[in-house]
Design a protein around this motif. Structure first.
Motif, short mmCIF file in Angstrom:
data_model
loop_
_atom_site.label_atom_id
_atom_site.label_comp_id
_atom_site.label_asym_id
_atom_site.label_seq_id
_atom_site.Cartn_x
_atom_site.Cartn_y
_atom_site.Cartn_z
N PRO A 136 31.98 14.99 98.55
CA PRO A 136 31.80 14.72 97.12
C PRO A 136 30.72 13.66 96.89
O PRO A 136 30.62 12.69 97.64
CB PRO A 136 33.17 14.20 96.69
CG PRO A 136 34.12 14.68 97.73
CD PRO A 136 33.34 14.73 99.01
N THR A 137 29.93 13.86 95.83
CA THR A 137 28.86 12.92 95.50
C THR A 137 29.40 11.83 94.58
O THR A 137 29.99 12.13 93.55
CB THR A 137 27.71 13.65 94.79
OG1 THR A 137 27.26 14.71 95.63
CG2 THR A 137 26.55 12.69 94.50
N ALA A 138 29.19 10.54 94.96
CA ALA A 138 29.68 9.43 94.12
C ALA A 138 28.82 9.31 92.86
O ALA A 138 27.61 9.55 92.90
CB ALA A 138 29.60 8.11 94.91
N PRO A 139 29.44 8.99 91.73
CA PRO A 139 28.67 8.82 90.49
C PRO A 139 27.73 7.63 90.63
O PRO A 139 28.01 6.68 91.35
CB PRO A 139 29.74 8.57 89.43
CG PRO A 139 30.91 8.03 90.18
CD PRO A 139 30.86 8.70 91.53
N PRO A 140 26.60 7.66 89.94
CA PRO A 140 25.65 6.53 90.03
C PRO A 140 26.24 5.27 89.41
O PRO A 140 27.08 5.33 88.53
CB PRO A 140 24.44 7.02 89.22
CG PRO A 140 24.98 8.06 88.29
CD PRO A 140 26.12 8.72 89.05
N THR A 141 25.77 4.10 89.87
CA THR A 141 26.23 2.82 89.35
C THR A 141 25.75 2.63 87.91
O THR A 141 24.57 2.84 87.62
CB THR A 141 25.69 1.67 90.22
OG1 THR A 141 26.11 1.90 91.56
CG2 THR A 141 26.21 0.33 89.72
N PRO A 142 26.66 2.28 86.98
CA PRO A 142 26.23 2.08 85.59
C PRO A 142 25.18 0.97 85.51
O PRO A 142 25.24 -0.02 86.22
CB PRO A 142 27.52 1.65 84.88
CG PRO A 142 28.62 2.15 85.75
CD PRO A 142 28.09 2.06 87.14
N THR A 143 24.22 1.14 84.63
CA THR A 143 23.19 0.12 84.41
C THR A 143 23.19 -0.31 82.95
O THR A 143 23.45 0.49 82.06
CB THR A 143 21.80 0.68 84.76
OG1 THR A 143 21.56 1.85 83.98
CG2 THR A 143 21.70 1.01 86.23
N ALA A 144 22.91 -1.60 82.72
CA ALA A 144 22.91 -2.12 81.36
C ALA A 144 21.64 -1.71 80.65
O ALA A 144 20.56 -1.68 81.24
CB ALA A 144 23.02 -3.64 81.38
N LYS A 145 21.77 -1.40 79.37
CA LYS A 145 20.61 -1.03 78.57
C LYS A 145 19.82 -2.29 78.23
O LYS A 145 20.38 -3.27 77.74
CB LYS A 145 21.06 -0.35 77.28
CG LYS A 145 19.90 0.11 76.41
CD LYS A 145 20.41 0.75 75.14
CE LYS A 145 19.24 1.16 74.24
NZ LYS A 145 19.72 1.77 72.99
N PRO A 146 18.52 -2.36 78.48
CA PRO A 146 17.75 -3.57 78.17
C PRO A 146 17.70 -3.82 76.66
O PRO A 146 17.75 -2.89 75.85
CB PRO A 146 16.37 -3.25 78.74
CG PRO A 146 16.30 -1.76 78.82
CD PRO A 146 17.70 -1.30 79.08
N VAL A 147 17.60 -5.09 76.32
CA VAL A 147 17.53 -5.48 74.92
C VAL A 147 16.11 -5.27 74.42
O VAL A 147 15.15 -5.74 75.04
CB VAL A 147 17.94 -6.96 74.75
CG1 VAL A 147 17.83 -7.38 73.30
CG2 VAL A 147 19.36 -7.16 75.25
N SER A 148 15.97 -4.59 73.32
CA SER A 148 14.65 -4.31 72.77
C SER A 148 14.10 -5.53 72.05
O SER A 148 14.83 -6.46 71.68
CB SER A 148 14.71 -3.13 71.80
OG SER A 148 15.42 -3.51 70.62
N THR A 149 12.80 -5.52 71.82
CA THR A 149 12.16 -6.61 71.07
C THR A 149 12.71 -6.69 69.65
O THR A 149 12.90 -7.77 69.09
CB THR A 149 10.63 -6.39 71.03
OG1 THR A 149 10.14 -6.38 72.37
CG2 THR A 149 9.94 -7.49 70.24
N LYS A 150 13.00 -5.54 69.08
CA LYS A 150 13.57 -5.50 67.72
C LYS A 150 14.92 -6.20 67.69
O LYS A 150 15.25 -6.95 66.76
CB LYS A 150 13.70 -4.06 67.25
CG LYS A 150 14.22 -3.92 65.82
CD LYS A 150 14.28 -2.45 65.40
CE LYS A 150 14.82 -2.32 63.98
NZ LYS A 150 14.92 -0.90 63.56
N GLU A 151 15.74 -5.94 68.70
CA GLU A 151 17.05 -6.56 68.77
C GLU A 151 16.93 -8.07 68.97
O GLU A 151 17.65 -8.86 68.35
CB GLU A 151 17.87 -5.94 69.91
CG GLU A 151 18.27 -4.50 69.65
CD GLU A 151 18.80 -3.80 70.90
OE1 GLU A 151 19.47 -2.77 70.75
OE2 GLU A 151 18.53 -4.28 72.02
N LEU A 152 15.99 -8.48 69.85
CA LEU A 152 15.78 -9.91 70.05
C LEU A 152 15.28 -10.60 68.78
O LEU A 152 15.65 -11.74 68.49
CB LEU A 152 14.79 -10.14 71.19
CG LEU A 152 15.37 -10.14 72.61
CD1 LEU A 152 14.26 -10.37 73.62
CD2 LEU A 152 16.46 -11.18 72.78
N GLU A 153 14.43 -9.91 68.04
CA GLU A 153 13.94 -10.48 66.78
C GLU A 153 15.10 -10.67 65.79
O GLU A 153 15.16 -11.66 65.06
CB GLU A 153 12.88 -9.57 66.17
CG GLU A 153 12.32 -10.03 64.83
CD GLU A 153 11.60 -11.36 64.90
OE1 GLU A 153 11.36 -11.95 63.82
OE2 GLU A 153 11.27 -11.83 66.00
#
Length: 367
Positions: free
Chosen positions: A44-61
């Motif tokens: 069986p193939t293991a599911p890939p490790t979850p990765t966090a979505k990067p914060v966009s410039t719009k969100e940081l603003e």
């Protein structure tokens, strides 16, 4: 990204920016690829490790704008706290002065009562016969008349004592009334100070919680956005040509105030602080001018209300630049289009462009 932390997601960020004092406790949501379909053969193939979505410039603003709002609210509350603190100190001193006057007045009243009692006893010992009878019976009429004059003088003196006693009693009543009124004001200002403190701590806690959700790299990006916003505002201000019209030189007192303020560069902002190890914005400016031998109001709002207004193009080093429509921030102009100021919690006393924030106006302490 570092272990144990995740970046802010879009949902989390916009939730924070929608609520004035939201506490962002929810970590970012991981976006994983769909799990592979099961197979009947092979490993069986293991599911890939979850990765966090990067914060966009719009969100940081959006985060930057929300932080500006929270720290602005904290600055307004800080001004209210400082004003209540200043009034509390003043009223405490007035109550002490009134208490001293009451003690002095009571001592004076006791002395007057003793003197009035002595005068009354002396008059009683003078006898109860009417003055005409005592004149007829006297062996020395002239001596009697001289004595009668002294008696009349004594009676006038006694009346004066009684009048002074009445005035002293009235003064004591007024002192007590004033002390009671000042005490009520003192209690009201203590309550106002406590309420302002609650608002300050709440806003700062919300801002710190919002910032704590960011990774180190995201915080660095946020700092860059802050710098860019300040640089853009300063560029627009300088682009207006205002600096070309600013040619006034500092006064002797202004130079002393500027030296004091710039000597504090690097010290942390702490709300309500007036030095020597930390400052808030108006604590820095008020102490700088106090060091120059020219005391000014403690808060930025009172500095705006009480000090002389001057045109921006006429400002000189040492003048105070007041910011925002509610006069909630202040910096000291040091020349070449720059101010020294204590920015906000988490920052140190620093130099920045005078036009990097919305200018309400300029005031001159030593006009």
């Amino acid at each position: 990204m570092g272990s144990g932390k995740r970046s802010l997601t879009t949902a989390t960020l916009f939730l924070a920016c929608a609520c004035a004092c939201a506490v962002l406790a929810t970590p970012g949501v991981a976006y994983a690829s769909p799990a592979p379909k099961p197979t009947t053969t092979g490993t069986p193939t293991a599911p890939p490790t979850p990765t966090a979505k990067p914060v966009s410039t719009k969100e940081l603003e959006a985060v930057r704008l929300k932080l500006d709002e929270l720290y602005h609210d904290a600055a307004v509350a800080t001004d209210a706290y400082n004003a209540a603190e200043e009034k509390t100190e003043k009223q405490s001193a007035e109550i002490v002065d009134l208490a001293r006057e009451i003690v002095k007045g009571q001592a004076k009243l006791d002395e007057l009562k003793d003197r009035a009692g002595a005068a009354a006893r002396a008059q009683y010992r003078g006898g109860s016969l009417p003055p005409e009878a005592r004149l007829w019976l006297s062996d020395n009429p002239q001596g009697f008349l001289d004595g009668a004059g002294r008696v009349r003088a004594g009676e006038h003196a006694t009346k004066g004592l009684l009048d002074e006693m009445a005035r002293t009693q009235q003064d004591l009543k007024q002192y007590e009334k004033d002390a009671s009124a000042q005490w009520k004001k003192l209690e009201a200002n203590r309550e106002a100070r406590a309420e302002a403190k609650k608002k300050i701590t709440k806003r700062i806690a919300a801002a710190e919680q919002l910032e704590s959700q960011l990774e180190k790299k995201e915080k660095e990006r946020l700092a860059k956005l802050e710098e860019q916003a300040a640089y853009q505002a300063q560029s627009v201000w300088l682009g207006s040509g205002v600096l070309a019209d600013i040619k006034s030189k500092a006064s002797a007192e202004g130079r002393k105030a500027v030296k004091y303020a710039t000597d504090q560069i690097g010290k942390p902002y702490v709300w309500g602080a007036e030095g020597p190890s930390s400052f808030d914005c108006s604590g820095l400016t008020s102490q700088a001018w106090a060091s120059a031998g020219h005391p000014i109001p403690r808060t930025s709002q009172e500095q705006w209300k009480q000090l002389k207004h001057v045109a921006v193009q006429d400002m000189r080093p040492g003048d105070l630049v007041i910011y925002f429509d509610d006069a909630s921030h202040v910096g000291m102009y040091i020349g070449d289009g720059a101010i020294v100021h204590a920015p906000r919690p988490g920052r140190n006393v620093t130099i920045t462009g005078a036009g990097s924030m919305q200018i309400l106006g300029v005031v001159r302490p030593d006009a």
